[in-house]
Design an enzyme around this catalytic site. Structure first.
Site, PDB file in Angstrom:
ATOM      1  N   ASN A 202      10.441  60.413  52.711  1.00 46.05           N
ATOM      2  CA  ASN A 202       9.114  59.839  52.937  1.00 46.05           C
ATOM      3  C   ASN A 202       8.008  60.861  52.728  1.00 46.05           C
ATOM      4  OD1 ASN A 202      10.119  57.277  53.575  1.00 46.05           O
ATOM      5  ND2 ASN A 202      10.265  57.742  55.748  1.00 46.05           N
TER       6      ASN A 202
ATOM      7  N   ARG B 102       5.191  59.500  61.332  1.00 51.03           N
ATOM      8  CA  ARG B 102       5.463  60.918  61.580  1.00 51.03           C
ATOM      9  C   ARG B 102       5.664  61.665  60.265  1.00 51.03           C
ATOM     10  NH1 ARG B 102       9.777  62.638  66.186  1.00 51.03           N
ATOM     11  NH2 ARG B 102      10.175  64.795  65.617  1.00 51.03           N
ATOM     12  N   ASP B 103       6.385  61.053  59.334  1.00 50.51           N
ATOM     13  CA  ASP B 103       6.632  61.678  58.035  1.00 50.51           C
ATOM     14  C   ASP B 103       5.337  61.807  57.243  1.00 50.51           C
ATOM     15  OD1 ASP B 103       9.197  61.186  59.002  1.00 50.51           O
ATOM     16  OD2 ASP B 103       9.368  59.340  57.849  1.00 50.51           O
ATOM     17  N   ALA B 104       4.515  60.759  57.303  1.00 49.19           N
ATOM     18  CA  ALA B 104       3.240  60.778  56.587  1.00 49.19           C
ATOM     19  C   ALA B 104       2.310  61.848  57.148  1.00 49.19           C
ATOM     20  CB  ALA B 104       2.577  59.408  56.660  1.00 49.19           C
TER      21      ALA B 104
END
Length: 314
Positions: free
Chosen positions: A41, A254-256
């Site tokens: 991601n 969270r990944d972004a």
């Protein structure tokens, strides 16, 4: 170059129902299938922001081919280790404004496959950044369960920076190796430090502690209510974003956030500006079913406010 390492990629199946009736036949109203994995991601959001990455990790079978094809179609460079086993499929059910996730452990990884990934990452050099993200799949050999430590040793030996977004049981060892960024959430902090968190300000001593242990930057998020950045001798807080759009997806926020931080740090080493981009990226992700495009992230910047909440860390 930025490398993203996903040890346990997946196909993520998202289904929407009006309401689940346990023990009965349930009919899906909507569905979508996406490549899954924290570091994957990160690669996808960085690609949207115009930052190239190389995605690596373990892939195999139909699921692995699906992941590779999807990333290839988004012009993301890939160089995965091909394994004999097949990647897992995870399921997330959206029902009555709730998300219920069913996650599988993943395939068994052989020692030869671990060694191949270690050899591949020996190419990293000073100036490169590696993002380690997500869970560790089952290992055929017990000695390979420390795979994050072994991968990190390779990165550090070659002078590369790294970012750790890994389960809490691996995080403390990695913090001691001076990561560029770690991104725990409130649950992680409570688990790592056996902390009793009552208000957001209760996170402050733990953010400081992670800096003291070696992290260069720490972002602690606590859902839609915001987050805090700990960097050098200062603590910053983001506001609760209210742009009038509904929050419909929290899976990859969270990944972004990590991707947004790195995208800005690649151009400007100011961590506060990077934090603002991180918050915008996470907020944009919460408002779409997959991952946001660049236009939505840039638009979200107008709603992000960053405030210094302590003059000095003591």
């Amino acid at each position: 170059m930025i490398y993203t390492v996903t040890l346990n990629p997946s196909i993520d199946l998202y289904v929407g129902l009006e309401e689940i009736e346990l023990g009965e036949k349930n009919y899906v109203q909507s569905e979508r299938t996406l490549p899954g994995g924290k570091a994957i991601n990160v690669s996808r959001v960085l690609s949207s922001l115009g930052i190239p990455t190389i995605a690596t990790g373990f892939v195999g079978g139909f699921q692995g081919q699906f992941i590779k094809d999807w990333l290839h179609n988004e012009d993301i460079l890939i160089d995965f280790v091909e394994m004999d086993a097949v990647n897992r499929t995870n399921v997330t059910i959206f029902e009555n404004h709730r998300e219920t996730s069913i996650h599988f452990p993943g395939p068994n990884i052989s020692s030869d496959e671990v060694d191949e990934l270690l050899f591949y990452l020996s190419r990293v050099r000073e100036g490169d950044t590696i993002i380690f993200g997500g869970s560790v799949p089952p290992m055929q050999e017990n000695m390979d369960e420390d795979i994050y430590d072994r991968l990190l040793s390779v990165a550090k030996a070659n002078g590369a920076d790294f970012v750790a977004d890994v389960p809490s049981q691996y995080l403390l060892n990695m913090v001691k190796q001076e990561p560029l960024l770690i991104k725990p959430n409130g649950y992680d902090i409570a688990k790592i430090f056996d902390a009793n968190i009552k208000t957001k300000f209760d996170y402050i001593p733990y953010g400081k502690k992670l800096l003291e242990m070696g992290a260069k930057n720490v972002i602690i998020s606590y859902g839609a209510n915001g987050s805090m950045l700990f960097s050098k001798d200062k603590v910053y807080e983001s506001n609760e974003i209210n742009d009038g759009r509904e929050i419909i997806n929290t899976v990859a926020c969270r990944d972004a956030m990590i991707a947004g931080f790195l995208a800005n740090m690649a151009k400007d080493i100011d961590p506060v500006k990077a934090y603002k981009m991180a918050v915008a990226s996470a907020s944009a992700t919460a408002r779409v079913l997959d991952l946001p495009d660049r236009d939505l992230i840039i638009d979200m910047l107008d709603y992000v406010e960053i405030e210094e909440i302590e003059e000095k860390l003591s």
